[in-house]
Write a protein that holds these residues in place. Sequence first.
Motif, PDB file in Angstrom:
ATOM      1  N   GLN A 125       0.818  -1.210   0.000  1.00 37.84           N
ATOM      2  CA  GLN A 125       0.000   0.000   0.000  1.00 37.84           C
ATOM      3  C   GLN A 125       0.858   1.270   0.000  1.00 37.84           C
ATOM      4  O   GLN A 125       0.640   2.174  -0.798  1.00 37.84           O
ATOM      5  CB  GLN A 125      -0.837   0.001   1.267  1.00 37.84           C
ATOM      6  N   ALA A 126       1.853   1.282   0.890  1.00 39.07           N
ATOM      7  CA  ALA A 126       2.716   2.467   0.991  1.00 39.07           C
ATOM      8  C   ALA A 126       3.485   2.659  -0.305  1.00 39.07           C
ATOM      9  O   ALA A 126       3.590   3.765  -0.838  1.00 39.07           O
ATOM     10  CB  ALA A 126       3.678   2.307   2.162  1.00 39.07           C
ATOM     11  N   PHE A 127       4.000   1.551  -0.840  1.00 38.87           N
ATOM     12  CA  PHE A 127       4.781   1.656  -2.059  1.00 38.87           C
ATOM     13  C   PHE A 127       3.911   2.150  -3.223  1.00 38.87           C
ATOM     14  O   PHE A 127       4.328   3.007  -4.005  1.00 38.87           O
ATOM     15  CB  PHE A 127       5.425   0.308  -2.403  1.00 38.87           C
ATOM     16  N   GLU A 128       2.684   1.632  -3.308  1.00 46.18           N
ATOM     17  CA  GLU A 128       1.823   2.044  -4.427  1.00 46.18           C
ATOM     18  C   GLU A 128       1.487   3.526  -4.373  1.00 46.18           C
ATOM     19  O   GLU A 128       1.428   4.204  -5.398  1.00 46.18           O
ATOM     20  CB  GLU A 128       0.548   1.191  -4.452  1.00 46.18           C
ATOM     21  N   SER A 129       1.295   4.024  -3.175  1.00 47.40           N
ATOM     22  CA  SER A 129       0.984   5.443  -3.043  1.00 47.40           C
ATOM     23  C   SER A 129       2.187   6.289  -3.495  1.00 47.40           C
ATOM     24  O   SER A 129       2.048   7.277  -4.230  1.00 47.40           O
ATOM     25  CB  SER A 129       0.606   5.730  -1.588  1.00 47.40           C
ATOM     26  N   TRP A 130       3.365   5.869  -3.092  1.00 45.77           N
ATOM     27  CA  TRP A 130       4.594   6.573  -3.487  1.00 45.77           C
ATOM     28  C   TRP A 130       4.795   6.474  -5.002  1.00 45.77           C
ATOM     29  O   TRP A 130       5.023   7.470  -5.698  1.00 45.77           O
ATOM     30  CB  TRP A 130       5.772   5.962  -2.727  1.00 45.77           C
ATOM     31  N   GLU A 131       4.637   5.240  -5.505  1.00 40.34           N
ATOM     32  CA  GLU A 131       4.857   4.992  -6.928  1.00 40.34           C
ATOM     33  C   GLU A 131       3.903   5.833  -7.789  1.00 40.34           C
ATOM     34  O   GLU A 131       4.308   6.430  -8.789  1.00 40.34           O
ATOM     35  CB  GLU A 131       4.619   3.501  -7.195  1.00 40.34           C
ATOM     36  N   LYS A 132       2.652   5.901  -7.366  1.00 44.27           N
ATOM     37  CA  LYS A 132       1.654   6.649  -8.137  1.00 44.27           C
ATOM     38  C   LYS A 132       2.032   8.126  -8.195  1.00 44.27           C
ATOM     39  O   LYS A 132       2.048   8.744  -9.264  1.00 44.27           O
ATOM     40  CB  LYS A 132       0.274   6.485  -7.474  1.00 44.27           C
TER      41      LYS A 132
END
Length: 427
Positions: free
Chosen positions: A270-277
């Motif tokens: 979840q954290a990574f996806e938010s950063w990646e987006k």
Amino acid sequence: MPTDITQLAHPIDVMYLIHKAIRAEARRTRQAAEHLAIGGNFKPFMDDFYRWAMALGFHEEAEYKYVLPLVPDLPSARYHEGGHKALLVGLEDLQRCLHEELGHTIVIPRTQRQLVGKVIALLIAQADLLEEEEERLLPVLRQHLGEAEQLDIARRLLFDPESEDEQWMLDWVAQHLTEAECHALADLVARFEPDSSSLIEESGDDSRVPDAAQTAVTDEDLVLLAAKTADGYPIDVMYLLHKALNIEAWRTVSIAERLDVGESLHPFVQAFESWEKALTFHADQEDVYMTPLLSTSPLARDNEESHQRLAHRMDEIRTYLQEVGEEAVVTTRIRRRLFGHVVALRMDQEDHLEEEEELVLPMIRERLSIAQQIEIVRRLLLALETEDPTWVVTWLMHDLTDTERKTLLALTARLASTPPALVAAVV
Ligand SMILES: [Fe+2]
Ligand SMILES: [Fe+2]
Ligand SMILES: [Fe+2]
């Protein structure tokens, strides 16, 4: 470094005791190398060397994981990462050499000389690094970290939760200390929480973020920016965007570091996806709406290339997540790999954002008109082609201070009052 450390005024000062033990073990290892009997084997040296290598390796790794992420990004505290890496590479090289070349042979003068040479090179690298840490890093940590955080670091430097004997490091350090120093160490250990990892978790909310993550722009800068952005250079909103990206990075790295073995990977994903987006959108918009306006600047091309490197890093993490499967449970290996990946992405991102601020933004302020800057900002803040065009602003607001929010609102109002304009590229 003081010769006899009988009081630890700050918990982080335990570093002096650990360093003292490491230095003593290193000296002993050097003597063992120098006193090897010609015609004998390398065993007497190896026992000393492995003790040293184990303690030094553990210390360096614990520092890398638990201390460095908390160091504020001040010039005085820039940690000598090259030195850190050189030391670990040197250790590994010596280990390999012992294992593959020297381990099974008898001692002859030439191999002994070679060995002494390698040990001394390591001693020098170690001396530089420990000294630098004591002179540059410790004063900053004493000043910037609260007592609870310092205690938590001290605990992590002394206890090894991954070993059967959790306190081997503590016992090993104590062996090298005077009686008075042992007392000081015991007093410190008595102050540790039974499991103070909860300390970090409790304070792991956004309010704790003002560490390295928030220092890309200082508070003072932001007050200035607030004044400027409302009627100055619109492009300076970049500082706010970069700050939020740094916070995303910090958050993801912290989560990776604290994943519990046996638990789900979801919090990380979840954290990574938010950063990646956020990072992907930011970089894509810059490539399409910002740097093409600087059509003749090689620095603008470098900036675009650097976005590709970030994209590549993100792909690597994606691929790794697919490899292990998002339903996988955390193992120490998965945690180590993910942590390594996100730390690398975070560092690359920090380098990139800093370079952009130092090299590209001045050109934009100088060469692009206010109208052009506003168009760039519109594209950076609004995802016009998506169903939820204001997600960036919502995302950004989350991590800003009140002053910064006001700045952003002033700017958004300015965007609303300026209809989109067609802007020509400048040469
Ligand atoms: Fe250290
Ligand atoms: Fe940017
Ligand atoms: Fe960028």
